[in-house]
Design a protein around this motif. Sequence first.
Motif, PDB file in Angstrom:
ATOM      1  N   VAL A  90      70.874   1.358  -0.637  1.00 42.41           N
ATOM      2  CA  VAL A  90      71.225   0.458  -1.734  1.00 42.41           C
ATOM      3  C   VAL A  90      70.381   0.759  -2.962  1.00 42.41           C
ATOM      4  N   TRP A  91      70.843   0.239  -4.089  1.00 44.75           N
ATOM      5  CA  TRP A  91      70.028   0.269  -5.299  1.00 44.75           C
ATOM      6  C   TRP A  91      70.184  -1.047  -6.037  1.00 44.75           C
ATOM      7  N   GLY A  92      69.198  -1.354  -6.898  1.00 49.95           N
ATOM      8  CA  GLY A  92      69.262  -2.623  -7.602  1.00 49.95           C
ATOM      9  C   GLY A  92      68.113  -2.793  -8.576  1.00 49.95           C
ATOM     10  N   LEU A  93      68.088  -3.972  -9.202  1.00 54.18           N
ATOM     11  CA  LEU A  93      67.040  -4.322 -10.164  1.00 54.18           C
ATOM     12  C   LEU A  93      66.529  -5.714  -9.835  1.00 54.18           C
ATOM     13  N   LEU A  94      65.259  -5.944 -10.126  1.00 55.65           N
ATOM     14  CA  LEU A  94      64.657  -7.231  -9.822  1.00 55.65           C
ATOM     15  C   LEU A  94      65.044  -8.308 -10.820  1.00 55.65           C
ATOM     16  N   GLY A  95      65.625  -7.916 -11.957  1.00 59.83           N
ATOM     17  CA  GLY A  95      65.969  -8.908 -12.969  1.00 59.83           C
ATOM     18  C   GLY A  95      64.864  -9.037 -13.985  1.00 59.83           C
ATOM     19  N   ARG A  96      64.441 -10.260 -14.271  1.00 61.10           N
ATOM     20  CA  ARG A  96      63.440 -10.473 -15.307  1.00 61.10           C
ATOM     21  C   ARG A  96      62.060 -10.680 -14.707  1.00 61.10           C
ATOM     22  N   THR A  97      61.721  -9.819 -13.767  1.00 68.66           N
ATOM     23  CA  THR A  97      60.384  -9.823 -13.176  1.00 68.66           C
ATOM     24  C   THR A  97      60.050  -8.396 -12.779  1.00 68.66           C
ATOM     25  N   PHE A  98      58.789  -8.148 -12.422  1.00 72.83           N
ATOM     26  CA  PHE A  98      58.362  -6.812 -12.057  1.00 72.83           C
ATOM     27  C   PHE A  98      57.859  -6.802 -10.616  1.00 72.83           C
ATOM     28  N   GLY A  99      57.834  -5.593 -10.013  1.00 75.79           N
ATOM     29  CA  GLY A  99      57.285  -5.480  -8.671  1.00 75.79           C
ATOM     30  C   GLY A  99      57.973  -4.469  -7.781  1.00 75.79           C
ATOM     31  N   SER A 100      58.886  -3.652  -8.344  1.00 75.91           N
ATOM     32  CA  SER A 100      59.607  -2.701  -7.490  1.00 75.91           C
ATOM     33  C   SER A 100      58.816  -1.439  -7.190  1.00 75.91           C
ATOM     34  N   ALA A 113      73.607  -3.168  -4.750  1.00 74.19           N
ATOM     35  CA  ALA A 113      74.914  -2.622  -4.372  1.00 74.19           C
ATOM     36  C   ALA A 113      74.651  -1.332  -3.604  1.00 74.19           C
ATOM     37  N   TYR A 114      75.684  -0.812  -2.969  1.00 75.72           N
ATOM     38  CA  TYR A 114      75.525   0.475  -2.300  1.00 75.72           C
ATOM     39  C   TYR A 114      75.173   1.541  -3.330  1.00 75.72           C
ATOM     40  N   ALA A 115      74.174   2.363  -3.020  1.00 80.83           N
ATOM     41  CA  ALA A 115      73.753   3.428  -3.929  1.00 80.83           C
ATOM     42  C   ALA A 115      74.744   4.588  -3.869  1.00 80.83           C
ATOM     43  N   PRO A 116      74.844   5.385  -4.930  1.00 81.16           N
ATOM     44  CA  PRO A 116      75.739   6.550  -4.898  1.00 81.16           C
ATOM     45  C   PRO A 116      75.353   7.507  -3.782  1.00 81.16           C
ATOM     46  N   GLY A 117      76.360   8.057  -3.117  1.00 84.42           N
ATOM     47  CA  GLY A 117      76.092   8.932  -1.982  1.00 84.42           C
ATOM     48  C   GLY A 117      75.951  10.393  -2.340  1.00 84.42           C
ATOM     49  N   ASN A 118      76.163  10.731  -3.608  1.00 82.67           N
ATOM     50  CA  ASN A 118      76.160  12.149  -3.999  1.00 82.67           C
ATOM     51  C   ASN A 118      74.886  12.587  -4.703  1.00 82.67           C
ATOM     52  N   VAL A 119      73.876  11.707  -4.773  1.00 82.91           N
ATOM     53  CA  VAL A 119      72.600  12.058  -5.399  1.00 82.91           C
ATOM     54  C   VAL A 119      71.467  11.528  -4.534  1.00 82.91           C
ATOM     55  N   PRO A 267      71.443  -7.357 -14.614  1.00 84.85           N
ATOM     56  CA  PRO A 267      72.722  -7.019 -13.981  1.00 84.85           C
ATOM     57  C   PRO A 267      72.835  -7.519 -12.557  1.00 84.85           C
ATOM     58  N   LYS A 268      74.076  -7.794 -12.173  1.00 80.80           N
ATOM     59  CA  LYS A 268      74.368  -8.279 -10.829  1.00 80.80           C
ATOM     60  C   LYS A 268      75.202  -7.246 -10.064  1.00 80.80           C
ATOM     61  N   HIS A 269      75.600  -7.621  -8.855  1.00 80.60           N
ATOM     62  CA  HIS A 269      76.233  -6.688  -7.917  1.00 80.60           C
ATOM     63  C   HIS A 269      77.424  -5.943  -8.510  1.00 80.60           C
ATOM     64  N   LEU A 271      78.329  -5.103 -11.517  1.00 77.32           N
ATOM     65  CA  LEU A 271      77.988  -4.066 -12.486  1.00 77.32           C
ATOM     66  C   LEU A 271      77.316  -2.883 -11.791  1.00 77.32           C
ATOM     67  N   LEU A 272      76.461  -3.162 -10.828  1.00 78.38           N
ATOM     68  CA  LEU A 272      75.814  -2.090 -10.072  1.00 78.38           C
ATOM     69  C   LEU A 272      76.850  -1.269  -9.299  1.00 78.38           C
ATOM     70  N   ALA A 273      77.835  -1.950  -8.722  1.00 76.98           N
ATOM     71  CA  ALA A 273      78.879  -1.255  -7.981  1.00 76.98           C
ATOM     72  C   ALA A 273      79.720  -0.381  -8.916  1.00 76.98           C
ATOM     73  N   GLU A 274      79.997  -0.875 -10.128  1.00 77.08           N
ATOM     74  CA  GLU A 274      80.724  -0.062 -11.104  1.00 77.08           C
ATOM     75  C   GLU A 274      79.930   1.188 -11.463  1.00 77.08           C
ATOM     76  N   LEU A 275      78.619   1.031 -11.635  1.00 72.45           N
ATOM     77  CA  LEU A 275      77.782   2.177 -11.965  1.00 72.45           C
ATOM     78  C   LEU A 275      77.801   3.203 -10.835  1.00 72.45           C
ATOM     79  N   THR A 276      77.773   2.730  -9.600  1.00 75.76           N
ATOM     80  CA  THR A 276      77.879   3.638  -8.458  1.00 75.76           C
ATOM     81  C   THR A 276      79.148   4.484  -8.563  1.00 75.76           C
ATOM     82  N   ALA A 277      80.255   3.850  -8.936  1.00 76.60           N
ATOM     83  CA  ALA A 277      81.525   4.578  -9.049  1.00 76.60           C
ATOM     84  C   ALA A 277      81.454   5.639 -10.147  1.00 76.60           C
ATOM     85  N   TYR A 278      80.839   5.328 -11.282  1.00 73.49           N
ATOM     86  CA  TYR A 278      80.697   6.309 -12.358  1.00 73.49           C
ATOM     87  C   TYR A 278      79.922   7.537 -11.871  1.00 73.49           C
TER      88      TYR A 278
END
Length: 318
Positions: A90-100, A113-119, A267-269, A271-278
């Motif tokens: 998976v991939w994602g963002l913490l939002g308006r906080t830090f710690g990743s 969301a599911y991370a892209p499988g080709n990278v 961003p939420k799920h 938008l993340l899923a759309e980015l995966t498709a791109y």
Amino acid sequence: MNDMRAALYDRYGPPEVLYEGRVPVPVRKPGEVLVRVHAASVNGGELHGRAGKVRLVTGRRFPQRTGLDFVGEVAEVDPTVIGLRAGDRVWGLLGRTFGSAAEYVSVRPRQIAYAPGNVTPTEAVSLLAGGTTSLTSLRDKAGLRAGERLLVRGASGGVGSVAVQLGKALGAHVTGLASAKNLDFVRDLGADEALDHRATPLADLDRYDVILDTVGTEHRALQRRLSADGRLVSIAFDIDRPVRSIGRILGSAVQGRRRVRFFSGNPKHDLLAELTAYVERGDLRPVVDTVRPLAEIAAAHRALEAGGVRGKHVIHLV
């Protein structure tokens, strides 16, 4: 599994305040997913946070953490969560906080969301924050259409390098403003034109239908370079003059369509899923500047502050 490695700092200051330390592994709350982080990247907002420029938001409790985005593997899933299981990438963002920038994060399913499988994870994370910001800026805020002229200011950076590619995927004629040494890099990303920002005064630029500003200064000069129906989207404000900068952004509302569109992404799920498709379609390719281990987090911050970046500085945790 009681504690984990994480990037920490005990006071505000230069990159040297950062160090690799140990903190408790986050306790997964009801409805959350525990993710083992494989890679994170360094984003501009983290530099401001570490330097204490937004301490009214970050506060004075230490140690503090850094890191906004992450790519990793699901380690634990709350039984109430549907559609995710241990081992999912998976991939994602913490939002308006830090710690990743740590070995584990605990998040809500809507934050991933599911991370892209080709990278690879280190490649994927270079597209994450910049990709979600570019999609929101160009498609949702500006409504960029095929055939329009797009100017990306800061075209070689973490957001700009993705925005150039996305602009081309959306069918725009793309011009990138960057440093002289990065012009070939920007053209290789797909830009139709690449201009040296030091040798090209804003007043000498053509007119554009959409301008994406990743720098946060000289908004009035940029507005003058808009076409009659042009739209300016800024993802930054002048951090050294925040009151005046934000005041000008708010005041621009009287200019109607030519106002400055400013937003802070969370961003939420979907938008993340759309980015995966791109990414999986090949519309976006990774933009990695350097890859460093967590122990070199200070060096990564120092390199981003120095400027001239080509894509993202990535922290590899696995």
